[in-house]
Design an enzyme around this catalytic site. Structure first.
Site, mmCIF file in Angstrom:
data_model
loop_
_atom_site.group_PDB
_atom_site.id
_atom_site.type_symbol
_atom_site.label_atom_id
_atom_site.label_comp_id
_atom_site.label_asym_id
_atom_site.label_seq_id
_atom_site.Cartn_x
_atom_site.Cartn_y
_atom_site.Cartn_z
ATOM 1 N N PHE A 151 0.862 -1.190 0.000
ATOM 2 C CA PHE A 151 0.000 0.000 0.000
ATOM 3 C C PHE A 151 0.893 1.232 0.000
ATOM 4 O O PHE A 151 1.716 1.407 0.895
ATOM 5 C CB PHE A 151 -0.921 0.029 1.233
ATOM 6 N N ASP A 235 9.371 2.785 1.543
ATOM 7 C CA ASP A 235 8.229 3.567 2.001
ATOM 8 C C ASP A 235 8.080 3.393 3.515
ATOM 9 O O ASP A 235 7.621 2.352 3.992
ATOM 10 C CB ASP A 235 6.962 3.094 1.271
ATOM 11 N N LYS A 265 2.761 10.804 7.588
ATOM 12 C CA LYS A 265 1.925 10.456 8.741
ATOM 13 C C LYS A 265 2.380 11.119 10.041
ATOM 14 O O LYS A 265 2.007 12.239 10.323
ATOM 15 C CB LYS A 265 1.844 8.935 8.896
#
Ligand code: PLP
Length: 464
Positions: A151, A235, A265
């Site tokens: 993802f 990532d 985030k």
């Protein structure tokens, strides 16, 4: 009358689900209603959320991994208030903002790994989009590889790197590339051998399902990429900022040489969206290769002194409060407690994770009676059993958790790193009670589950 936030909230108290359903996303509001998650939270602080009745909830979701330092951390809040009080300028655009430069310097100091420059953006998907462009420019190639279950965000470029069909369906054709099994270096080598791969993007611990890269895999993947002229892009959007027990999940493995590391985030304490692409000099020189091209990639909110302030203050909190070490310690306590329980409960499968990024699998039980219940629920939906766990955790115990991904019989726990031993033990106690109830079939836990399933099916049939 001037804008009055308090009055606005008072006027609409208790109407969050109804208004969200009317103006934003009715089907999401309905889905939340079906599982009893359509509550109006009115306050958040640290690892807790409060509803309008003053009931405190333990947040084991942390806004999908945004609130590593907890909500409304006083240090970040003070920094942002100072920024406002001083009326500091942000987004002048044709300047070289000091706080942005300092944010890059501090981030580089914590990441290391030979990365020289930082590109700032706003979201995790934007970091991935940026890295796709940079990898293409650096290598002159087009294909990007990603892992099964990966993802990386939901914009069209990042979507091409998504390992689940459910997100991609109907949005193609997407960028060219290929999917390889996560953790399988030989499969990666075979794809790279075609000689047309610009980069391999990978999460060191996959967010969907919480799969931890096998020991040595990331180092070998980087080596293979370089051997075949491709870039290795890591990532760390979800795993970064202490989540897995180190500042980066990559720091658990020696000798990995990434070309780019992507973060977002938790980077700015959950106040202001920020993402960062840390890159080697080679990547930088390929993209921003002349004075003319020094603006060839940018975005309006990328040079925000306000976001940089939140980032700098957040990094100081992570250091001062030893949050990475705390994640390692409390994650260990959480996983030990869950594993000890799995002996007792037939529905429990593997407990896995790293630091405070933890998953619990649910599996087909051994005994006949429970197996019937399991079959019945799974025939309706593979993730329905998880809702039988997350719903009572919220309803009866005031603990917010999530299913680990579409169609998975797995729940995921990513609390703020500021939780304490007491919170972990509260969670373990509540989880144990929910398991006890589910191991009684027939019983009230199963009745409420079949009621929800019926409701979901009937509303699905009506398309509402
Ligand atoms: N990369 C990873 C590993 C993520 O977990 C996410 C979001 O969950 C993203 C990228 C996308 O981030 P955003 O939702 O900010 O675009």
């Amino acid at each position: 009358m001037p804008f009055d936030l308090r009055a606005l909230l008072d006027e609409h108290a208790g109407q969050c689900a109804a208004l969200y359903g009317t103006h934003v996303n009715p089907r999401f509001a309905r889905a939340m209603g079906l599982i009893g998650f359509d509550r109006c939270y009115v306050r958040g602080r640290g690892q807790y959320l409060w509803d309008a009745d003053g009931r405190r909830h333990l947040d084991m979701l942390a806004g999908y991994g945004v609130f590593n330092i907890g909500r409304h951390h006083p240090v970040v809040r003070k920094a942002l208030e100072d920024f406002m009080d001083m009326e500091l300028p942000s987004l002048v655009q044709l300047d070289t903002p000091l706080l942005v430069a300092l944010a890059a310097r501090e981030l580089k100091a914590r990441v290391g790994l030979g990365l020289d420059y930082v590109y700032f953006g706003s979201t995790g998907a934007e970091a991935n989009e940026t890295a796709i462009k940079f990898a293409r420019r650096t290598t002159g190639r087009t294909r990007i590889l990603h892992a099964e279950s990966a993802f990386h965000g939901l914009t069209t470029g990042a979507l091409a790197l998504n390992g689940s069909e459910v997100f991609r369906e109907g949005f193609g054709p997407l960028l060219p590339g290929a999917r390889v099994p996560f953790g399988d270096a030989e499969a990666l080598r075979r794809e790279l051998a075609a000689g047309d791969v610009a980069a391999f993007f990978v999460e060191p611990v996959q967010g969907k399902g919480v799969h931890v890269a096998p020991e040595g895999y990331l180092r070998e993947a980087a080596r293979l990429c370089h051997e075949h002229g491709a870039l290795f892009v890591v990532d760390e959007v979800q795993t970064g900022v202490g989540r897995t027990g180190r500042f980066l999940a990559l720091h658990h493995e020696e000798g990995v040489e990434p070309d780019m590391v992507l973060m977002s985030k938790a980077l700015s304490g959950g106040f202001i969206p920020v993402s960062a692409v840390l890159m080697t000099r080679r990547v930088y020189d390929s993209v921003f290769s002349s004075l003319d091209r020094s603006v060839v990639h940018s975005s309006t909110f990328g040079k925000s002194n306000l976001a940089a302030t939140a980032l700098l203050a957040t990094l100081s909190v992570v250091d001062d409060e030893g949050l990475a070490e705390r994640a390692a310690r409390l994650g260990g306590r959480l996983m030990d407690g869950l594993r000890a329980m799995s002996e007792r409960f037939e529905f429990m499968g593997e407990v896995r994770g790293r630091g405070l990024m933890v998953a619990v699998d649910f599996v087909r039980p051994r005994s006949m009676k429970l197996r019937t219940a399991w079959k019945m629920v799974n025939a309706l939906s593979p993730d329905l059993f998880c809702q039988a766990v997350t719903m009572p955790l919220l309803e009866r115990h005031g603990i917010l958790t999530q299913v680990a991904g579409h169609g998975m019989a797995t729940i995921k726990l990513i609390p703020p790193l500021v939780i304490d031993e007491g919170d972990v033990d509260t969670f373990l106690g509540a989880f144990g009670e929910v398991m006890e109830d589910l191991h009684r079939f027939p019983g009230p836990a199963w009745e409420s589950l079949s009621r929800i399933a019926r409701n979901a099916l009937s509303s699905g049939a009506k398309g509402s």
